[in-house]
Motif scaffolding. Structure first.
Motif, short mmCIF file in Angstrom:
data_model
loop_
_atom_site.label_atom_id
_atom_site.label_comp_id
_atom_site.label_asym_id
_atom_site.label_seq_id
_atom_site.Cartn_x
_atom_site.Cartn_y
_atom_site.Cartn_z
N CYS A 1 15.31 2.23 -40.71
CA CYS A 1 16.33 1.60 -39.85
C CYS A 1 16.88 0.32 -40.46
O CYS A 1 17.24 -0.61 -39.73
N VAL B 1 17.81 -1.18 -33.64
CA VAL B 1 17.65 0.25 -33.92
C VAL B 1 16.17 0.57 -34.17
O VAL B 1 15.64 1.57 -33.67
N GLY C 1 18.23 5.39 -33.02
CA GLY C 1 16.77 5.41 -33.18
C GLY C 1 16.22 6.81 -32.94
O GLY C 1 15.33 7.28 -33.65
#
Ligand SMILES: [Zn+2]
Length: 339
Positions: A238, A174, A151
């Motif tokens: 993500c 994430v 992240g």
């Protein structure tokens, strides 16, 4: 994993030192990753199967004769990739491009959803922690092996900074860690794009200021409404689908950047033309989580960030197959494995 949906718990030979640069780690915590769900959905059947798991914390049980920095008894984070720590790319802070890189639980390499595993290039790969093996912060520390570092990578590549507007595409573990990272780097507005109530609630606690649950063109429209028609400076992608990438480019402000960390499920990046005409930077890849540990670990130890809340389910090794199912069915955000 032998095929899509076919995860088994099996006895295998004990992990043992093969190269003098190896270490053996007894796994105290591991987990199931959103990226493990891609093969869980689509893997073709094989006879040999693939040992799974690439995120772990454990205790070093043995080291090879050439290991000098890591010692028996160390509590260590195992980043999802191994690296030598000495090549040009490792020195540049990109150990996932190490000339000797390999990825745990992938391509025949052993995995961490196990009692123990062999770690190649232990000195370059493992990161010792200043805590005991059952420290109260263990959940958050475990995220440093992948999701929190990943992240953070999305945020770094997307050039998040003070006063900027950011959007996070995806509300998995994430994505939630990307919200933490965007806030940590000073984003003024953080839009989470997702549609699962439990995940959205956690995203808000982590610092998301706005929620967009629409998809496709409607999602793009909604983000534009929330940003004075301009779009966001930073998009943290993500997910890894073509559609999510198209959305990511669609919501980026001219001159903005997209940091992609979702493992791409297509060989081409969509949105080439809007990215070109918007002067949008598109970057990202496997996060160099080993290199981010110096930066992120103090924040976890001091309690400034609390990424361990992404774990909402814990299983023993016998519960791993059900853990995959629970994550695939979106019953669980992320499953911790306690062998
Ligand atoms: Zn290297």
């Amino acid at each position: 994993m032998y095929a899509a949906g076919d995860v088994r718990v099996q006895e295998v030979p004990d992990a043992a030192i093969v190269e003098p640069t190896d270490a053996i780690v007894r796994v105290t915590r591991a987990c199931i990753c959103g990226s493990d769900l891609w093969p869980y959905a689509s893997m073709e059947r094989t006879d040999s199967g693939q040992s799974m798991g690439h995120e772990a914390i454990g205790v070093v049980e043995d080291v090879g004769s050439q290991v000098t920095k890591i010692k028996k008894g160390d509590v260590v984070v195992m980043p999802f990739a191994y690296s030598d720590g000495t090549c040009a790319f490792c020195h540049e802070g990109l150990p996932t491009a190490c000339v000797h890189v390999g990825f745990f639980g992938n391509n025949g390499m052993n995995g961490a959803q196990a009692e123990a595993l062999r770690i190649p290039l232990a000195d370059g790969t493992l990161y010792p922690l200043p805590v005991g093996e059952d420290d109260a912060l263990m959940r958050s520390l475990l995220t440093l092996s992948d999701v929190m570092g990943t992240g953070h990578h999305a945020a770094v590549v997307a050039k998040v900074g003070p006063g900027k507007r950011a959007a996070v595409v995806g509300d998995g573990a994430v994505g939630l860690c990307a919200v933490i990272a965007a806030k940590r780097l000073g984003a003024e507005q953080i839009i989470i794009m997702g549609r699962h109530a439990d995940r959205i609630a956690l995203a808000r606690e982590y610092g998301a200021t706005d929620v967009v649950s629409e998809r496709g063109d409607e999602a793009v429209e909604r983000v534009r409404e929330l940003t004075g028609g301009e779009g966001v400076h930073s998009v943290l992608e993500c997910v890894g689908h073509g559609a999510s990438m198209e959305t990511a480019i669609g919501i980026a402000r001219p001159g903005g950047a997209v940091g992609r960390v979702g493992v791409p499920q297509h060989t081409e990046i969509p949105g080439s033309l809007p990215a070109f005409f918007g002067n949008i930077t598109v970057g990202g890849g496997p996060a160099p989580v080993r290199a981010y540990l110096d930066d992120l670990l103090p924040d976890v130890l001091d309690g400034r960030i609390d990424p361990g809340r992404v774990f909402d389910h814990t299983v023993g090794l016998d519960g791993v197959p059900d853990g995959y199912r629970a994550m695939a069915d979106r019953e669980s955000i992320k499953v911790m494995v306690k062998p």
